[in-house]
Design a protein around this motif. Structure first.
Motif, mmCIF file in Angstrom:
data_model
loop_
_atom_site.group_PDB
_atom_site.id
_atom_site.type_symbol
_atom_site.label_atom_id
_atom_site.label_comp_id
_atom_site.label_asym_id
_atom_site.label_seq_id
_atom_site.Cartn_x
_atom_site.Cartn_y
_atom_site.Cartn_z
ATOM 1 N N ASP A 8 0.853 -1.288 -0.027
ATOM 2 C CA ASP A 8 -0.133 -0.038 0.064
ATOM 3 C C ASP A 8 0.947 1.202 -0.059
ATOM 4 O OD1 ASP A 8 -2.654 -1.294 0.039
ATOM 5 O OD2 ASP A 8 -2.253 -1.899 2.010
ATOM 6 N N VAL A 9 1.872 1.284 0.739
ATOM 7 C CA VAL A 9 2.735 2.499 0.776
ATOM 8 C C VAL A 9 4.218 2.079 1.102
ATOM 9 C CG1 VAL A 9 2.156 2.865 3.341
ATOM 10 C CG2 VAL A 9 2.793 4.572 1.835
ATOM 11 N N LEU A 10 5.059 2.770 0.390
ATOM 12 C CA LEU A 10 6.502 2.769 0.644
ATOM 13 C C LEU A 10 6.914 4.029 1.375
ATOM 14 C CD1 LEU A 10 9.183 0.849 -1.404
ATOM 15 C CD2 LEU A 10 9.868 3.163 -0.489
ATOM 16 N N ILE A 11 7.593 3.913 2.330
ATOM 17 C CA ILE A 11 7.993 5.119 3.089
ATOM 18 C C ILE A 11 9.590 5.284 2.942
ATOM 19 C CG2 ILE A 11 8.088 6.340 5.319
ATOM 20 C CD1 ILE A 11 5.888 4.399 6.255
ATOM 21 N N TYR A 32 3.079 -1.856 4.360
ATOM 22 C CA TYR A 32 3.946 -0.641 4.269
ATOM 23 C C TYR A 32 5.534 -1.284 4.379
ATOM 24 C CZ TYR A 32 5.106 -1.284 9.076
ATOM 25 O OH TYR A 32 5.731 -2.090 10.326
ATOM 26 N N LEU A 33 6.514 -0.606 3.758
ATOM 27 C CA LEU A 33 7.936 -0.668 4.090
ATOM 28 C C LEU A 33 8.538 0.701 4.158
ATOM 29 C CD1 LEU A 33 10.527 -2.509 4.075
ATOM 30 C CD2 LEU A 33 10.379 -2.059 1.710
ATOM 31 N N ILE A 34 9.408 0.629 5.248
ATOM 32 C CA ILE A 34 10.488 1.677 5.303
ATOM 33 C C ILE A 34 11.857 1.564 4.800
ATOM 34 C CG2 ILE A 34 11.469 3.684 6.901
ATOM 35 C CD1 ILE A 34 9.535 3.036 9.137
ATOM 36 N N TYR A 118 10.968 -2.580 -5.418
ATOM 37 C CA TYR A 118 9.655 -2.639 -4.866
ATOM 38 C C TYR A 118 8.367 -2.329 -5.710
ATOM 39 C CZ TYR A 118 13.093 -3.296 -1.131
ATOM 40 O OH TYR A 118 14.182 -4.064 -0.519
ATOM 41 N N LYS A 119 7.422 -2.693 -5.406
ATOM 42 C CA LYS A 119 6.165 -2.324 -5.911
ATOM 43 C C LYS A 119 5.219 -1.594 -4.800
ATOM 44 C CE LYS A 119 6.246 -5.211 -10.046
ATOM 45 N NZ LYS A 119 5.626 -6.310 -10.998
ATOM 46 N N THR A 120 4.703 -0.581 -5.332
ATOM 47 C CA THR A 120 3.831 0.065 -4.274
ATOM 48 C C THR A 120 2.882 1.173 -4.848
ATOM 49 O OG1 THR A 120 3.873 1.543 -2.170
ATOM 50 C CG2 THR A 120 5.495 2.162 -3.853
ATOM 51 N N LYS A 121 1.701 1.134 -4.168
ATOM 52 C CA LYS A 121 0.549 2.041 -4.831
ATOM 53 C C LYS A 121 0.809 3.271 -4.410
ATOM 54 C CE LYS A 121 -2.905 -1.533 -3.771
ATOM 55 N NZ LYS A 121 -4.086 -1.943 -2.930
ATOM 56 N N ASN A 122 1.633 3.717 -3.275
ATOM 57 C CA ASN A 122 1.838 5.099 -2.735
ATOM 58 C C ASN A 122 3.417 5.131 -2.064
ATOM 59 O OD1 ASN A 122 -1.109 6.150 -3.068
ATOM 60 N ND2 ASN A 122 -1.138 4.265 -1.747
ATOM 61 N N ILE A 123 3.785 6.423 -2.158
ATOM 62 C CA ILE A 123 5.053 6.748 -1.490
ATOM 63 C C ILE A 123 4.899 7.778 -0.727
ATOM 64 C CG2 ILE A 123 7.445 7.407 -2.041
ATOM 65 C CD1 ILE A 123 7.026 6.292 -4.846
#
Length: 326
Positions: A8-11, A32-34, A118-123
């Motif tokens: 959903d989100v990569l930080i 998520y992932l940081i 990485y694949k993510t919907k949001n950043i």
């Protein structure tokens, strides 16, 4: 190696605000992932060893988790321990010592690092501003005696040290080095010590200057640095000063190149990133900003205590979007 899982989100950034975003993602059941290029809370780790915060400990707290410090103003070491324990106790999903190289938009986002993708919907970009110093652009700035970061005064004992700047960091360095036996000169562009210097420190530096313990050159700039001296221009007059070290605490700036590469618009001379103040979403749909990076070159506007709210704003927005069905 490419991670096929779409999150959903990569930080980007594991500072206090990045950690807070991860906490909010967990609350909202979002994957998520940081990713952090250095150790956890990398910027704080690189602050001076004896630094104390301007804010009291409760104003540095995340998610109502108590921050207990020995004194009213917590130390760097106490902050490192506090934020590390939050990450450990909440089992946050963090990859450290991994650098983001590129962000590409193809349907969703593909974030490429020096270790994989990485694949993510949001950043969420929560990278702060401490990694790129404002250069003086003078001859000799690349000498080994010159640094744009200050850690500990012991290195400068019995040395002739020029401190460039008049902010909190410059004042702290000048006082600490003076008290370790260094011969300190301050090269100050303006006509006085900065107005935002901590109120309990400002009288100290002004009195040390007044009594002659620390020499201050006002309305001055360095023109040239050499092995055993510096040349400064003080109100139109060139002065040569014997010198062993230059600590140029001239401030820092966000990585504007990285922001522009993602398509984020920068507005005005201060290069303020374009974002919605309610959602923190930039002009690029799906890319959000959090923390001090929102201020562009106005790095004094945002800090931990007044940007903690960004995490809630962003993740509430993403949570609402994830619940929309078509």
């Amino acid at each position: 190696m490419e991670n096929e899982k779409l999150m959903d989100v990569l930080i980007i950034g594991a500072g206090p605000i990045g950690i807070n975003c991860a906490l909010e993602a967990k609350k909202n059941n979002l994957s998520y992932l940081i990713i952090e290029k250095g150790p956890i809370v990398n910027s704080l780790y690189n602050y001076p060893s004896n630094m104390k915060f301007f804010s009291t400990s409760e104003k540095l707290e995340l998610d109502d988790i108590p921050f207990i410090s020995k004194e009213a103003k917590p130390s760097k070491q106490e902050a490192l321990e506090y934020y590390r324990r939050i990450a450990v106790s909440n089992d946050l999903n963090i990859k450290l010592f991994e650098t983001v190289i590129a962000v590409d938009k193809v349907n969703n986002f593909k974030v490429t690092t020096d270790r994989g993708s990485y694949k993510t919907k949001n950043i969420v970009v929560a990278t702060g501003f401490y990694d790129i110093p404002n250069k003086m652009d003078v001859k000799g700035e690349d000498l080994s005696k010159v640094t744009h970061y200050y850690n500990d005064a012991h290195l400068y004992a019995f040395q002739k040290v020029a401190i460039v700047g008049a902010s909190n960091s410059a004042v702290d360095a000048a006082l600490e080095i003076y008290r370790k036996g260094g011969e300190v000169s301050m090269i100050i562009r303006g006509e006085a010590i900065g107005d935002r210097v901590k109120y309990w420190v400002k009288p100290d530096i002004e009195n040390r200057i007044k009594e002659g313990s620390i020499k201050a050159y006002y309305n001055s700039e360095i023109k040239e640095i050499s092995k055993d001296k510096i040349v400064i221009n003080e109100e139109g007059k060139d002065i040569s000063i014997p010198n062993d070290f230059v600590v140029a605490l001239t401030g820092y700036r966000p990585n504007f190149t990285f922001l522009k590469a993602m398509g984020i618009k920068l507005v005005g001379k201060k290069q303020i990133p374009s974002y919605n103040e309610d959602s923190m979403e930039t002009n690029v749909k799906g890319i959000f900003l959090a923390g001090v990076i929102c201020g562009g070159e106005e790095t004094h506007k945002w800090f931990i205590e007044n940007s903690r709210i960004h995490a809630k704003q962003i993740l509430e927005t993403l949570s609402k979007r994830s619940k929309v069905t078509f």
